[in-house]
Design an enzyme around this catalytic site. Structure first.
Site, PDB file in Angstrom:
ATOM      1  N   PRO A  87       5.782  10.122  -0.800  1.00 20.61           N
ATOM      2  CA  PRO A  87       4.272  10.510  -0.413  1.00 20.61           C
ATOM      3  C   PRO A  87       3.131   9.879  -1.112  1.00 20.61           C
ATOM      4  CG  PRO A  87       5.629  12.335  -1.460  1.00 20.61           C
ATOM      5  CD  PRO A  87       6.286  11.044  -1.641  1.00 20.61           C
ATOM      6  N   GLU A 114      12.247  16.131  -7.628  1.00 21.63           N
ATOM      7  CA  GLU A 114      10.862  16.050  -8.036  1.00 21.63           C
ATOM      8  C   GLU A 114      10.339  14.465  -7.907  1.00 21.63           C
ATOM      9  OE1 GLU A 114       8.804  18.586  -9.029  1.00 21.63           O
ATOM     10  OE2 GLU A 114      10.584  19.621  -7.934  1.00 21.63           O
ATOM     11  N   ARG A 151      12.901   0.822  18.624  1.00 22.10           N
ATOM     12  CA  ARG A 151      12.514   0.919  19.922  1.00 22.10           C
ATOM     13  C   ARG A 151      11.541  -0.638  20.180  1.00 22.10           C
ATOM     14  NH1 ARG A 151       7.993   3.004  21.124  1.00 22.10           N
ATOM     15  NH2 ARG A 151       8.456   3.770  23.117  1.00 22.10           N
ATOM     16  N   ASP A 166       2.465   2.339  25.191  1.00 21.27           N
ATOM     17  CA  ASP A 166       2.612   3.506  24.413  1.00 21.27           C
ATOM     18  C   ASP A 166       1.054   3.680  23.717  1.00 21.27           C
ATOM     19  OD1 ASP A 166       5.395   3.728  24.263  1.00 21.27           O
ATOM     20  OD2 ASP A 166       5.560   2.619  22.311  1.00 21.27           O
TER      21      ASP A 166
HETATM   22  N1  ADE Z   1       9.247  12.038   0.608  1.00 19.42           N
HETATM   23  C1  ADE Z   1       8.739  13.152   0.415  1.00 19.42           C
HETATM   24  N2  ADE Z   1       7.624  13.352   1.185  1.00 19.42           N
HETATM   25  C2  ADE Z   1       7.474  12.275   2.158  1.00 19.42           C
HETATM   26  C3  ADE Z   1       6.547  11.442   2.812  1.00 19.42           C
HETATM   27  N3  ADE Z   1       5.307  12.070   3.178  1.00 19.42           N
HETATM   28  N4  ADE Z   1       6.714  10.100   3.175  1.00 19.42           N
HETATM   29  C4  ADE Z   1       7.770   9.383   2.783  1.00 19.42           C
HETATM   30  N5  ADE Z   1       8.737   9.783   2.140  1.00 19.42           N
HETATM   31  C5  ADE Z   1       8.356  11.034   1.550  1.00 19.42           C
END
Ligand code: ADE
Length: 225
Positions: A87, A114, A151, A166
């Protein structure tokens, strides 16, 4: 294109990779997959891949060693584009998918728990997030990237399923589509689509793309103008 995935949950992949367009792309040798469980690279007798964080705190942290060992076991890993799913990465977008199709080999590294020992970051090229939310692990993010990239590989979509219309292809949303019946519970298909006038239809579709993008995603509209 060759796609290698490092994961602790390889069973999450076959359903998506063995169906629909990805399955066909594989059968047509447009893409090959290797799914590697980096638990197999643990030197711990209990096959552990995580440990408690230095400095204390809740949860477990993925250790750098099994990930490094799994990564360096991959033939040709040096020249592959190594992507860490987290994230904290750069937000994924259709433009990134378009860039990735020119890579011969990508390696997707999925975390869990974590987080990673931060030293993993020394061995990768880019970090990608699929959005501002936290998933249980990187697997769904990896599958999202795989699906959106495969794709776009020339030949992966049949002529009927072109990607040029698209949403996001040119930073616009797609135009509305209809199929039979002409009327459903009083809801009618726009007359222009039944007119047979291809020029008028193309013009209407272009107008609808702009209208939809302005209404729903004014941020995209600004970007493309
Ligand atoms: N791992 C946990 N959350 C994630 C996300 N939003 N994007 C990529 N990998 C992740």
């Amino acid at each position: 294109m060759r796609i290698t995935v490092l994961t602790l949950f390889p069973a999450m992949f076959p359903a998506i990779l063995n169906d629909s367009i990805i399955k066909r792309a594989k059968e047509n040798n447009l893409v090959t997959f290797e799914i590697i469980n980096f638990r197999d690279f643990s030197s711990n007798k209990h096959k552990m891949v995580d440990d408690t964080p230095y400095g204390g705190g809740a949860g477990m942290v993925l250790a750098v060693e099994p990930i490094y060992k799994a990564l360096t076991s991959i033939e040709g890993y040096e020249s592959a584009l190594k992507i860490l799913l987290t994230p904290q990465g750069k937000t994924y977008h259709q433009s990134v998918a378009k860039e990735l199709i020119s890579e011969e080999h990508i390696i997707l590294i999925c975390g869990h728990y974590e987080g990673f020992d931060d030293r993993v970051r020394e061995f990768i090229d880019i970090e990608v997030s699929i959005g501002d939310y936290v998933l249980t692990g990187g697997e769904i993010a990896a599958l999202t990237i795989i699906d959106s990239v495969v794709r776009l590989i020339p030949g992966a979509l049949g002529s009927k399923e072109s990607y040029e219309n698209d949403s996001f292809y040119e930073d616009t949303l797609d135009y509305p589509q209809y199929t039979k019946p002409r009327e459903f519970r009083g809801l009618k298909v726009p007359d222009v689509l039944l007119s047979g006038n291809h020029q008028e239809i193309a013009k209407w579709r272009e107008e609808m793309k702009v209208k939809r993008t302005l209404e729903r995603r004014p941020d995209l509209h600004k970007k493309s103008n």
